[in-house]
Design a protein around this motif. Sequence first.
Motif, mmCIF file in Angstrom:
data_model
loop_
_atom_site.group_PDB
_atom_site.id
_atom_site.type_symbol
_atom_site.label_atom_id
_atom_site.label_comp_id
_atom_site.label_asym_id
_atom_site.label_seq_id
_atom_site.Cartn_x
_atom_site.Cartn_y
_atom_site.Cartn_z
ATOM 1 N N PHE A 109 -3.330 -15.734 29.111
ATOM 2 C CA PHE A 109 -2.351 -14.795 28.546
ATOM 3 C C PHE A 109 -2.562 -14.652 27.034
ATOM 4 C CE2 PHE A 109 1.552 -14.735 31.614
ATOM 5 C CZ PHE A 109 0.719 -14.284 32.625
ATOM 6 N N SER A 110 -2.593 -15.808 26.376
ATOM 7 C CA SER A 110 -2.652 -15.793 24.906
ATOM 8 C C SER A 110 -3.980 -15.244 24.396
ATOM 9 C CB SER A 110 -2.412 -17.204 24.348
ATOM 10 O OG SER A 110 -3.525 -18.029 24.585
ATOM 11 N N VAL A 111 -5.069 -15.509 25.124
ATOM 12 C CA VAL A 111 -6.393 -15.041 24.685
ATOM 13 C C VAL A 111 -6.555 -13.541 24.936
ATOM 14 C CG1 VAL A 111 -8.871 -15.175 25.188
ATOM 15 C CG2 VAL A 111 -7.542 -17.258 24.887
ATOM 16 N N LEU A 169 7.286 -12.985 28.691
ATOM 17 C CA LEU A 169 6.913 -11.598 28.353
ATOM 18 C C LEU A 169 7.104 -11.338 26.871
ATOM 19 C CD1 LEU A 169 6.161 -8.678 29.102
ATOM 20 C CD2 LEU A 169 8.561 -8.286 29.702
ATOM 21 N N LEU A 170 8.218 -11.805 26.298
ATOM 22 C CA LEU A 170 8.490 -11.595 24.865
ATOM 23 C C LEU A 170 7.445 -12.301 23.994
ATOM 24 C CD1 LEU A 170 12.389 -11.929 24.749
ATOM 25 C CD2 LEU A 170 11.026 -9.848 24.503
ATOM 26 N N VAL A 171 7.028 -13.489 24.414
ATOM 27 C CA VAL A 171 5.992 -14.224 23.657
ATOM 28 C C VAL A 171 4.676 -13.440 23.671
ATOM 29 C CG1 VAL A 171 4.555 -16.302 23.630
ATOM 30 C CG2 VAL A 171 7.017 -16.502 23.966
ATOM 31 N N VAL A 172 4.307 -12.917 24.845
ATOM 32 C CA VAL A 172 3.069 -12.133 24.958
ATOM 33 C C VAL A 172 3.151 -10.877 24.079
ATOM 34 C CG1 VAL A 172 1.645 -10.743 26.521
ATOM 35 C CG2 VAL A 172 2.442 -12.998 27.245
ATOM 36 N N LEU A 173 4.284 -10.174 24.111
ATOM 37 C CA LEU A 173 4.446 -8.964 23.290
ATOM 38 C C LEU A 173 4.404 -9.304 21.802
ATOM 39 C CD1 LEU A 173 7.221 -6.995 25.249
ATOM 40 C CD2 LEU A 173 4.753 -6.722 25.377
ATOM 41 N N TYR A 174 4.980 -10.414 21.452
ATOM 42 C CA TYR A 174 4.965 -10.903 20.060
ATOM 43 C C TYR A 174 3.516 -11.158 19.623
ATOM 44 C CZ TYR A 174 6.983 -13.578 16.107
ATOM 45 O OH TYR A 174 7.372 -14.027 14.873
ATOM 46 N N ASN A 175 2.766 -11.779 20.517
ATOM 47 C CA ASN A 175 1.356 -12.055 20.254
ATOM 48 C C ASN A 175 0.551 -10.752 20.081
ATOM 49 O OD1 ASN A 175 -0.852 -13.915 20.021
ATOM 50 N ND2 ASN A 175 -1.498 -13.350 22.087
ATOM 51 N N TYR A 225 -0.589 -20.600 18.488
ATOM 52 C CA TYR A 225 0.884 -20.566 18.487
ATOM 53 C C TYR A 225 1.418 -19.897 19.756
ATOM 54 C CZ TYR A 225 0.412 -21.856 13.578
ATOM 55 O OH TYR A 225 0.099 -22.516 12.417
ATOM 56 N N CYS A 226 0.740 -18.849 20.198
ATOM 57 C CA CYS A 226 1.173 -18.161 21.423
ATOM 58 C C CYS A 226 1.052 -19.093 22.636
ATOM 59 C CB CYS A 226 0.331 -16.901 21.630
ATOM 60 S SG CYS A 226 0.708 -16.020 23.159
ATOM 61 N N VAL A 228 7.921 -22.483 26.844
ATOM 62 C CA VAL A 228 8.818 -21.673 27.678
ATOM 63 C C VAL A 228 8.705 -22.109 29.151
ATOM 64 C CG1 VAL A 228 9.132 -19.339 28.618
ATOM 65 C CG2 VAL A 228 8.880 -19.662 26.153
ATOM 66 N N GLN A 229 7.479 -22.402 29.577
ATOM 67 C CA GLN A 229 7.212 -22.718 30.992
ATOM 68 C C GLN A 229 7.652 -24.137 31.361
ATOM 69 O OE1 GLN A 229 5.961 -20.146 32.678
ATOM 70 N NE2 GLN A 229 6.068 -21.120 34.652
#
Length: 636
Positions: free
Chosen positions: A427-429, A504-510, A568-569, A576-577
Motif C-alpha cells: 500500500f505504502s509503496v 484509506l485515510l492514511v493511503v490518501l494522506y500518503n 511513516y505511511c 491502524v491495523q
Amino acid sequence: MSDHSHNTPTPVLAFPLPQNSHSPLQLTLYPITLKFEELVYKVKIEEKGSWWGTWKTREKTILNGITGMVCPGEILAMLGPSGSGKTTLLTALGGRLAGKLSGKISYNCQPFSGGIKRRTGFVAQDDVLYPHLTVTETLFFTALLRLPSSLSRDEKGQHVEKVITELGLTRCRNSMIGGPLFRGISGGEKKRVSIGQEMLINPSLLLLDEPTSGLDSTTAQRILTTIKRLASGGRTVVTTIHQPSSRLYHMFDKVVLLSEGSPIYTGPASGALDYFSSIGFSTSLTVNPADLLLDLANGISPDFKQTSEQGDNTEQDPKTIREALISAYEKNVATRLKTELCNMDNSGYSHNKDVSAKSEWKSQQWCTSWWHQFSVLLQRGVRERRYEAFNRLRIFQVISVAVLGGLLWWHTPTSHIEDRIALLFFFSVFWGFYPLYNAVFTFPQERTMLIKERSSGMYRLSSYFLARTVGDLPLELALPTAFVFIIYWMGGLKPDPITFILSLLVVLYNVLVSQSLGLAIGAILMDIKQATTLASVTTLVFLIAGGYYVQQIPPFIVWLKYLSYSYYCYKLLLGVQYSDDDYYQCSNVEWCRVEDFPAVKSMGLNHLWLDVFVMALMLLGYRFVAYLALHRVRFR
C-alpha cells in the motif's frame, strides 16, 4: 476624457462598454509611442577549447546599437536572416528579455512597468495553446482572466464573440485546438486564436513574432490584413517576419533591417530601396523589396556596381558588404534617427499626457481578484484535463493492479502475519510512487504556458499554483480510494469499518505527500528527463529505507529512513491495523504478541500522531518548495 491636451491622441475602443460605466478599461486603451535607443545585448556562451575537455567562455553580441521608433497606427517590421537578433529585439521591447540589456526603451517616455505589461499583447512564434480546449473555450477563459472585473461575464462573452467574428474563426469555433497526438484546427487558425487572445484586451502595443511562419501565402496575407486593421485602429504594432512576399512588405509602415545583430536600415518601408540605391546597392530587376533586403543582410549584393572613392569595384565578399552597409548606416541613418527622437522628446507630446491615465498605468496591479483567478484557472484546468485525467488506460492500470494484488493476497489468514505486513507495505509503496511519477510531469509540461501567461500579467502565481494542485485532487484521490476498496477486502485485512476508513485515510494522506514531492522535483528541474531520473533515484532510496526490507539500518545512515514518507505511511498502516494487545497464531498451539514480531517490533506501534505531524510537514514543505521554484521560471 474631455480634459486631454490637444497633443494627446484619443483612445480607441475596440468594443462597447456598459452604459454609465467608469471602467478602468477606458484608460487601458491609451495609445503608446514606442522608442528604443542604442540597444546592446550580450550573452556569454561556452565553447570547447583547443585542449581536450576544457571549456572557455566568450561574449557574443546579439544586439548592437539598435535605435528606432514606432507610433500608434503604424506597423514596424523587423527583417533579417535567422540568427540576426529579430526575436531578441522583440522580446526586449516586450519587457521579457532576461539578462543585461543596455540602452533605453520607453513607452510614451515611461519605463516598462506592470501597467504597460497588461496593455501589451505578445504573440509568440509558437502557438502555446491547450490542445483539449475548443477555440471558444480558449478565448473565453482568456477573457475571464485578462479583462477587468468591472465587466460582467456576459460582456466578456460578447467580446469573445466579436473577436471570433473579426478573425474569421466562426467555422471552427467549437473545434478543439489539437496537439501532437490528435488532429485539431489548422496552423493558420491556431495563429489567429493566438492573435485573438491578445486582441481581447484591446492592446495599445501589439508585438508579434513571425506571425506568418509556416503558413501559405493566402493565410499569411489574411493574417497580416487583420494586423493592419488592428494597427489602423490606433494601436502600435511591431512584428518580426522572415521572408515576406511583396504584397506583405507593402503593408509595413517602417522597417528595421538587421544583419548579425547590427542595424543596416531603419526607416520607412517605402524608402528602403531608394536608400540602398543611394549608397550604391541597386538592382535593375523588378524584385520583391524584402528579397533584396534579406540578400543584403546576408552580405549578398544584387547586380550592382558599387564604386569606392578610388573608382574601382569593391570585392563582393559578404563580410566586406556587411561592413560597408553598417558604415553607411552609421553615416546616413543613425544621425537622422537621433535627431528625430530628440525632436519627438521636445515636441511636448510625451509630457502632456493625461495625469490620471499615467498614474493608473503605474498603480493598477491586477485587473481581477485572487479568488476570481483561482476559480477560472480551476475551471479551465478541469476542462482541459477531462480527457487525460480519467482516461481508460490509467483506470485499467490501477484497477488491474488492485484485482491482481487482491487475488495474490486472497483472504490471507491472521496467522500469516508476514503476508499481511507485506500487503500494508505494498500500500505504502504503490501509493507513494505512482502519484509521484504523475506529478513530476505537471510543471515541466506547463512551463511554456506558464511563461506565456505570467509574462502577460494574466494572474498571480499563487492562484495558478493552488488551482493546478487542487484541480488534480479528484483523480489523485479517486483512484487510490477504488484501489483500497478492492484490495483491502479481497486481501482479508481486519474487517472493521473504522480500521478500513483509517487505512484509506492514511493511503490518501500518503498520496498527497508523494504528489507534493513530485511537484517539487518537477518545478525545481523543469526538465522531464532529469526529473524522472531524480524521482526514480529518490523512490528507490525511500523503498529500501521504508522499514520493510532493512529492519536494522546501520546507525551512521539510519537518518535516511526518517526522510522516507513510505516509512511513516507503513508505520501508520501497521498502527491502524494492529494494537499493543493483538495476538496471532505463531504455531499450531502457540499464540504470540503482534508487537513482538520482528518486522513490527523494528517499526513500533506507538507515537502515531508524531508520524502524522511529520508527514504534514513534508506535505506543506514540498509544496512550498515547488511554489518557490516556480518563481524562478522566467521569460525565455
